[in-house]
Structures are given as structure tokens and as C-alpha cells.
Design a protein around this motif. Structure first.
Motif, PDB file in Angstrom:
ATOM      1  N   GLN A  67       0.833  -1.208   0.000  1.00 22.47           N
ATOM      2  CA  GLN A  67       0.000   0.000   0.000  1.00 22.47           C
ATOM      3  C   GLN A  67       0.868   1.259   0.000  1.00 22.47           C
ATOM      4  N   PHE A  68       1.899   1.282   0.834  1.00 27.94           N
ATOM      5  CA  PHE A  68       2.827   2.421   0.837  1.00 27.94           C
ATOM      6  C   PHE A  68       3.498   2.561  -0.529  1.00 27.94           C
ATOM      7  N   ASP A  70       2.489   1.582  -3.484  1.00 32.31           N
ATOM      8  CA  ASP A  70       1.539   2.065  -4.490  1.00 32.31           C
ATOM      9  C   ASP A  70       1.306   3.566  -4.345  1.00 32.31           C
ATOM     10  N   LEU A  71       1.102   4.037  -3.105  1.00 34.14           N
ATOM     11  CA  LEU A  71       0.858   5.464  -2.880  1.00 34.14           C
ATOM     12  C   LEU A  71       2.067   6.315  -3.255  1.00 34.14           C
ATOM     13  N   VAL A  72       3.252   5.858  -2.868  1.00 33.40           N
ATOM     14  CA  VAL A  72       4.471   6.609  -3.168  1.00 33.40           C
ATOM     15  C   VAL A  72       4.694   6.653  -4.680  1.00 33.40           C
ATOM     16  N   GLU A  74       2.417   6.445  -7.045  1.00 35.15           N
ATOM     17  CA  GLU A  74       1.419   7.368  -7.616  1.00 35.15           C
ATOM     18  C   GLU A  74       1.860   8.814  -7.444  1.00 35.15           C
ATOM     19  N   ALA A  75       2.341   9.155  -6.261  1.00 39.42           N
ATOM     20  CA  ALA A  75       2.780  10.527  -5.993  1.00 39.42           C
ATOM     21  C   ALA A  75       3.987  10.896  -6.851  1.00 39.42           C
TER      22      ALA A  75
END
Length: 129
Positions: A67-68, A70-72, A74-75
Motif C-alpha cells: 500500500q505504501f 503504491d501510494l508513493v 502514484e505521488a
């Protein structure tokens, strides 16, 4: 060894060359650090990869790590473009008490319980709560 630990991801040939310059007195350690920072930036831009570290009290499980990640990613793609990606590592530090600290060579996000409590303490201490 005069090489700063935080620049360990640079090309080994670059590291050896800079260390040689410092050992032979052709460059000060402070100047070497500035050049290493520039080399790191150039390397990031060339490889289009940003390295992130997430610091937590306990080791992250596989699902939370993903999850981390994927978020990183995306950012990073939103900020730098589609060709960029991020790598993520996890380090534990019980002194943060909870939450997380996400950091890279370029930026950081402190969502730790220790920082939150320190900020609340300062608000109480200085009457801003």
C-alpha cells in the motif's frame, strides 16, 4: 572512510574517485559532500528512480508495504511524470512511538506520534491550544 553513508547508492566508481580526491587533499570533505549530493540528483534524473524509506515502530507486513509502495509511486508519477518510479524500504525505530516517517533525498513526511505529542506539548506550553 570519508564517504557519507547517505550517498551509498551512487555508482561505486564515482565513490572511489571522490574518496581518492579527498584522501589526496585535492578536495575537502565538505565539498565532496556537495558534489555527492549533485551526483545523486543527476543519478535520480538519469535513472528516473527515487528511493524512499518508511520508518515505523514495527516492521511493515507485506500488504501495508505494498500500500505504501503504491501510494508513493502514484505521488512520484504525479510529481515527476510517467517515466518515474519509486523504491521503498522499511526501517524500524521504536522512538517514533507510532505512525510513520516517510523520507527521501528530496522530501519527507512526518506522521509520527512522537512529533504529534511534541507539537501538542509546545502548544500547551506556549498557550496556543
Amino acid at each position: 572512510n570519508v564517504w557519507p553513508k547517505q550517498f551509498g547508492k551512487l555508482n561505486p566508481l564515482s565513490v572511489t574517485f571522490l574518496e581518492l580526491l579527498v584522501r589526496d587533499g585535492a578536495m575537502s570533505p565538505a565539498r565532496m559532500k556537495r558534489i555527492a549530493q549533485e551526483l545523486e540528483t543527476i543519478q535520480f534524473e538519469y535513472k528516473k528512480v527515487l528511493d524512499f524509506e518508511v520508518v515505523t515502530v514495527d516492521k511493515l507486513d507485506a500488504k501495508t508495504t505494498q500500500q505504501f509502495n503504491d501510494l508513493v509511486n502514484e505521488a512520484v508519477k504525479a510529481d515527476y511524470g510517467q517515466g518515474w518510479k519509486a523504491t521503498l524500504s522499511n526501517r524500524t525505530d521504536p522512538s517514533i512511538l507510532g505512525g510513520f516517517l516517510l523520507q527521501s533525498a528530496k522530501s519527507g513526511l512526518d506522521q509520527t506520534a512522537a512529533t504529534y505529542l511534541r507539537e501538542r506539548e509546545n502548544q500547551v506550553r506556549f498557550g496556543k491550544l
